[in-house]
Design a protein around this motif. Structure first.
Motif, PDB file in Angstrom:
ATOM      1  N   ASN A 143      46.878  11.549  59.140  1.00  0.00           N
ATOM      2  CA  ASN A 143      46.072  10.674  59.960  1.00  0.00           C
ATOM      3  C   ASN A 143      46.049  11.062  61.439  1.00  0.00           C
ATOM      4  N   LYS A 144      46.234  12.336  61.717  1.00  0.00           N
ATOM      5  CA  LYS A 144      46.068  12.793  63.096  1.00  0.00           C
ATOM      6  C   LYS A 144      45.714  14.273  63.071  1.00  0.00           C
ATOM      7  N   GLN A 195      54.647  -8.408  57.058  1.00  0.00           N
ATOM      8  CA  GLN A 195      55.217  -7.555  58.112  1.00  0.00           C
ATOM      9  C   GLN A 195      54.198  -6.474  58.436  1.00  0.00           C
ATOM     10  N   VAL A 196      53.895  -6.280  59.715  1.00  0.00           N
ATOM     11  CA  VAL A 196      52.920  -5.250  60.092  1.00  0.00           C
ATOM     12  C   VAL A 196      53.505  -4.312  61.140  1.00  0.00           C
ATOM     13  N   GLY A 197      52.941  -3.108  61.180  1.00  0.00           N
ATOM     14  CA  GLY A 197      53.375  -2.111  62.141  1.00  0.00           C
ATOM     15  C   GLY A 197      52.892  -0.755  61.655  1.00  0.00           C
ATOM     16  N   TYR A 198      53.199   0.289  62.409  1.00  0.00           N
ATOM     17  CA  TYR A 198      52.821   1.629  61.951  1.00  0.00           C
ATOM     18  C   TYR A 198      53.987   2.193  61.125  1.00  0.00           C
ATOM     19  N   SER A 232      51.491  -6.379  71.718  1.00  0.00           N
ATOM     20  CA  SER A 232      52.144  -7.427  70.932  1.00  0.00           C
ATOM     21  C   SER A 232      51.781  -7.351  69.455  1.00  0.00           C
ATOM     22  N   GLY A 233      50.851  -6.476  69.097  1.00  0.00           N
ATOM     23  CA  GLY A 233      50.552  -6.241  67.675  1.00  0.00           C
ATOM     24  C   GLY A 233      49.307  -6.939  67.161  1.00  0.00           C
ATOM     25  N   LYS A 234      48.473  -7.424  68.073  1.00  0.00           N
ATOM     26  CA  LYS A 234      47.275  -8.164  67.637  1.00  0.00           C
ATOM     27  C   LYS A 234      46.337  -7.272  66.805  1.00  0.00           C
ATOM     28  N   SER A 235      45.998  -6.089  67.374  1.00  0.00           N
ATOM     29  CA  SER A 235      45.069  -5.189  66.660  1.00  0.00           C
ATOM     30  C   SER A 235      45.698  -4.666  65.377  1.00  0.00           C
ATOM     31  N   THR A 236      47.012  -4.416  65.414  1.00  0.00           N
ATOM     32  CA  THR A 236      47.708  -3.929  64.217  1.00  0.00           C
ATOM     33  C   THR A 236      47.619  -4.956  63.105  1.00  0.00           C
ATOM     34  N   LEU A 237      47.750  -6.219  63.477  1.00  0.00           N
ATOM     35  CA  LEU A 237      47.662  -7.292  62.485  1.00  0.00           C
ATOM     36  C   LEU A 237      46.264  -7.335  61.859  1.00  0.00           C
ATOM     37  N   VAL A 238      45.241  -7.268  62.724  1.00  0.00           N
ATOM     38  CA  VAL A 238      43.866  -7.327  62.205  1.00  0.00           C
ATOM     39  C   VAL A 238      43.588  -6.126  61.295  1.00  0.00           C
ATOM     40  N   LYS A 239      44.032  -4.946  61.718  1.00  0.00           N
ATOM     41  CA  LYS A 239      43.812  -3.745  60.887  1.00  0.00           C
ATOM     42  C   LYS A 239      44.522  -3.877  59.540  1.00  0.00           C
ATOM     43  N   THR A 240      45.674  -4.495  59.545  1.00  0.00           N
ATOM     44  CA  THR A 240      46.393  -4.679  58.278  1.00  0.00           C
ATOM     45  C   THR A 240      45.647  -5.661  57.384  1.00  0.00           C
ATOM     46  N   LEU A 290      42.555  -6.171  57.343  1.00  0.00           N
ATOM     47  CA  LEU A 290      41.311  -5.552  56.874  1.00  0.00           C
ATOM     48  C   LEU A 290      41.543  -4.406  55.889  1.00  0.00           C
ATOM     49  N   GLY A 291      42.795  -4.030  55.703  1.00  0.00           N
ATOM     50  CA  GLY A 291      43.085  -2.935  54.768  1.00  0.00           C
ATOM     51  C   GLY A 291      43.036  -1.564  55.415  1.00  0.00           C
ATOM     52  N   LEU A 292      42.973  -1.532  56.756  1.00  0.00           N
ATOM     53  CA  LEU A 292      42.957  -0.225  57.433  1.00  0.00           C
ATOM     54  C   LEU A 292      44.369   0.320  57.592  1.00  0.00           C
ATOM     55  N   LEU A 293      45.351  -0.567  57.558  1.00  0.00           N
ATOM     56  CA  LEU A 293      46.760  -0.156  57.592  1.00  0.00           C
ATOM     57  C   LEU A 293      47.474  -0.853  56.432  1.00  0.00           C
ATOM     58  N   PRO A 294      48.423  -0.157  55.801  1.00  0.00           N
ATOM     59  CA  PRO A 294      49.159  -0.841  54.726  1.00  0.00           C
ATOM     60  C   PRO A 294      50.178  -1.813  55.327  1.00  0.00           C
ATOM     61  N   PRO A 295      50.383  -2.958  54.680  1.00  0.00           N
ATOM     62  CA  PRO A 295      51.418  -3.858  55.190  1.00  0.00           C
ATOM     63  C   PRO A 295      52.801  -3.248  54.966  1.00  0.00           C
ATOM     64  N   LEU A 296      53.720  -3.515  55.893  1.00  0.00           N
ATOM     65  CA  LEU A 296      55.079  -2.962  55.739  1.00  0.00           C
ATOM     66  C   LEU A 296      55.955  -3.883  54.900  1.00  0.00           C
TER      67      LEU A 296
END
Lengths: 278, 193
Positions: free
Chosen positions: A86-87, B9-12, B38-46, B48-54
């Protein structure tokens, strides 16, 4: 038109026809690569295809389908791996580029039939390309062309905004595999016939030349196709002419002349754009 | 329930937010606010399925049909596309209605690379609502807008939510805008240590 030029045109028309057609095709597909800012990845794939060409020559498999299939086998895992990272890791791509080159050189060193062909694959002169009119070659090629034209808008949409495309239900890995799979197939046909530098230059330079001027995708495609066609035809015509060079007559190498013309057009276009204060 | 999370749980790679319990019904408006990082965009991406939940789980109803208005920097505005052609390429079935709602009439031939921040934001909004989604995720949609435009976008969102019974999850940096009693939930996220 002098006699030398006329007889050359008559003799080399298959190379001219196929060379300019492949040039246009690669310039159109390459435009998406340039827009996606994945030029180096495309160049690395080209080098991987050159390795597949070298392997096919070394083992003497001259079926038209062998190189595309081997290229896909070598390179599709790379597409998946890159997507999963992814980069865009340029150092990683550079390492692969060098590894593919070195492996090809390794086969070159083993000699035999590979030597001439591989030199041709890299620096090859388009005039000496063995043009094949074999249906075994054209049917898969036309199938790939049809698939690309059907999928084009999905590729474009995904490239424009990947996140939105995924939210709307597109599978990113599937799209990446299809786009790069088709790119690899086109590259393998082109590199097998015309060499890697010809193919790489058509992939990148026409779009680079036209991008600042483009006001729509259609204009970009027409412009890149036109630049590719002009450079290829002019390159052929120039290389058919002989120029006095001391006591001898000089013939320009066709592929390099085409590449230099592409570079010249790109430089001219960019300078003109800047001089007009755009 | 159109969207529900349990112990999310969300994050990269490292967890940024944990133990998130979110539930949204059609017609709900949820505001997510908090400082940068603070993780707002990360939460939304999770979501929406753009990031997997941790960790934890996300439940989406069968008719979950999301619209997404990302930050304008995420699109490749250097593509030679006009507002009209980009909508044609990526929009849904209600493009004309979306153009009219978002005041983009007459701007269809404007290149995205020459559009102002506000025009780009309106394009992104039009693209999302052209699908008539039943849940709309907006990631800082007010950032490129002046105060008047923020208020008119707020009104637009509230009307749309009411009229179409659409759920909205909005990330905003502008808590000073009075959303009135329309907001059903506000989540304030703290800075990640």
């Amino acid at each position: 038109m002098n006699l030398e030029l006329w007889s050359s045109l008559e003799f080399f028309w298959p190379q001219i026809l196929l060379g300019s057609s492949f040039g246009i095709l690669l310039s159109l597909i390459g435009a998406l690569l340039v827009l996606r800012r994945q030029i180096f990845f495309g160049i690395t794939l080209s080098q991987g295809v050159s390795l597949a060409v070298a392997i096919s020559l070394y083992f003497g498999y001259d079926s038209p389908l062998f190189v595309p299939l081997l290229s896909l086998l070598i390179l599709l895992p790379l597409v998946v791996f890159k997507k999963s990272r992814n980069k865009d890791d340029e150092a990683f791509l550079a390492t692969l580029f060098l590894a593919f080159t070195a492996l090809s050189q390794f086969l070159l060193n083993l000699g035999g039939n590979v030597t001439n062909h591989l030199m041709a694959a890299y620096f090859g002169d388009i005039l000496t390309s063995p043009v094949s009119w074999d249906m075994q070659f054209f049917i898969p090629f036309l199938f790939a062309l049809f698939a690309y034209s059907v999928l084009h808008n999905r590729f474009l949409s995904y490239s424009f905004d990947q996140d939105f495309s995924i939210v709307r239900g597109n599978n990113p890995i599937q799209l990446e595999l299809m786009y790069f799979g088709l790119l690899i197939i086109f590259l393998s046909f082109s590199i097998h016939m015309f060499g890697s530098y010809f193919s790489m230059s058509q992939l990148v330079i026409p779009c680079f030349a036209l991008l600042p001027w483009a006001r729509s995708i259609k204009i970009l495609y027409v412009g890149t196709g036109l630049i590719s066609f002009l450079a290829t035809i002019l390159g052929f015509l120039l290389s058919f002419q002989s120029f006095p060079w001391g006591q001898e007559e000089l013939h320009l190498p066709t592929t390099s002349t085409i590449i230099l013309l592409l570079c010249f057009f790109a430089l001219l276009s960019r300078m003109l754009y800047r001089s007009l204060g755009r | 329930m159109i969207l529900k999370t349990a112990n999310l749980q969300v994050g990269y790679r490292d967890v940024i937010l944990e133990n998130l319990e979110i539930s949204l019904e059609l017609g709900d408006i949820m505001v997510l606010t908090g400082p940068n990082g603070s993780g707002k965009s990360t939460l939304v991406k999770t979501l929406l399925g753009l990031l997997p939940p941790l960790g934890g789980s996300i439940f989406k109803s069968k008719d979950f049909d999301p619209g997404y208005v990302p930050q304008s920097k995420t699109i490749r505005s250097e593509f030679p596309l006009t507002i009209g052609s980009a909508l044609k390429l990526q929009g849904g079935s209600a493009i004309q209605e979306a153009i009219s709602i978002c005041n983009l009439s007459g701007l269809e031939n404007l290149l995205l690379s020459q559009a102002s921040g506000g025009q780009l934001q309106r394009f992104l909004f039009a693209r999302a609502i052209s699908y008539n989604p039943n849940i709309l995720f907006l990631d800082e949609p007010m950032d490129a807008l002046d105060k008047d435009s923020r208020i008119s976008l707020k009104d637009l969102l509230l009307n749309r939510a009411k009229k179409k019974k659409m759920a909205i999850l909005l990330i905003t940096h502008h808590p000073e805008i009075d959303w009135g009693s329309e907001i059903t939930q506000t989540i304030v996220l703290g800075r990640n240590p």
